[in-house]
Write a protein that holds these residues in place. Sequence first.
Motif: not given
Length: 285
Positions: A56-67, A203-209, A212-218
Amino acid sequence: MQFAKYQALGNDCLVVERDDFVELLSPTVVRRICDRHFGIGSDGILVREPSSDPTEFRVRILNPDGSEAEKSGNGLRIFARYLWDRRLVSDAPFTVVTPGGEVLCRVHEQGRSVTVEMGRVCFHSGEIPVPGPPREVIRETMEIAGQALEFTAATIGNPHCVILRPQVSKAEATLLGPLIETDSRFPNRTNVQFMQVLDRANIRIEIWERGAGYTLASGSSSCAAAAVAKKIGLCDSTITVHMPGGSLAIEVDDNFLVRMTGPVGKVAEGKLSDEIFQSTRTAGA
């Protein structure tokens, strides 16, 4: 402190072992590590959590703003590649547990491509969440910065707001994205995708994450946008999502279960200096 760094379509993450960092990953420290001038620079940190079950593999995902994020498609592909590089998984499917639910991953091409069964996209207001009467949040209208915007909200373990536009641009994403992310309609904040439908398979998308803010891909943004395009009848089940960082192949079945396939590249591995955990800024600097 040991780390590995990977990128998925220009979305870069550090991967670390929880036991190596113990309690050091406070929001302040995460922001410092991810800072591209005072730290090593990253769009986030993936923390492999210990488990009593070696399969079993578990992961936490931390954004660059600390959230923290519940789920990240690019992050999951990166985490799968990290497990592959450490010879903890083979090319057989394996499960990863995230705060946004379990996903099934499979590594291809010696780690350079990963498929993730991302789960089911839900449009119900209570699940996303979005205030107001219980409903599917489909093709509603909001006014942001004096503009009336058509949006569809969804969750795939984390919240998304997809804005249908005739054309998309970085300028619009960076202008309107932060306003929509923090709009009162989204009490947990939201990821924002500006979506242009090219044809029934693209489709084409632009992303505000969120966080994290503006990001190249998600990856999760691609899944949400593709599911929305199918939900509102503008695309079929197999959709290529084009982003500034590259493209992902998304499959959406009739129950809105989503499969994502895309590339992953290894950037570096090494050791963080102890000095990174100390303030490098001084007043007036």
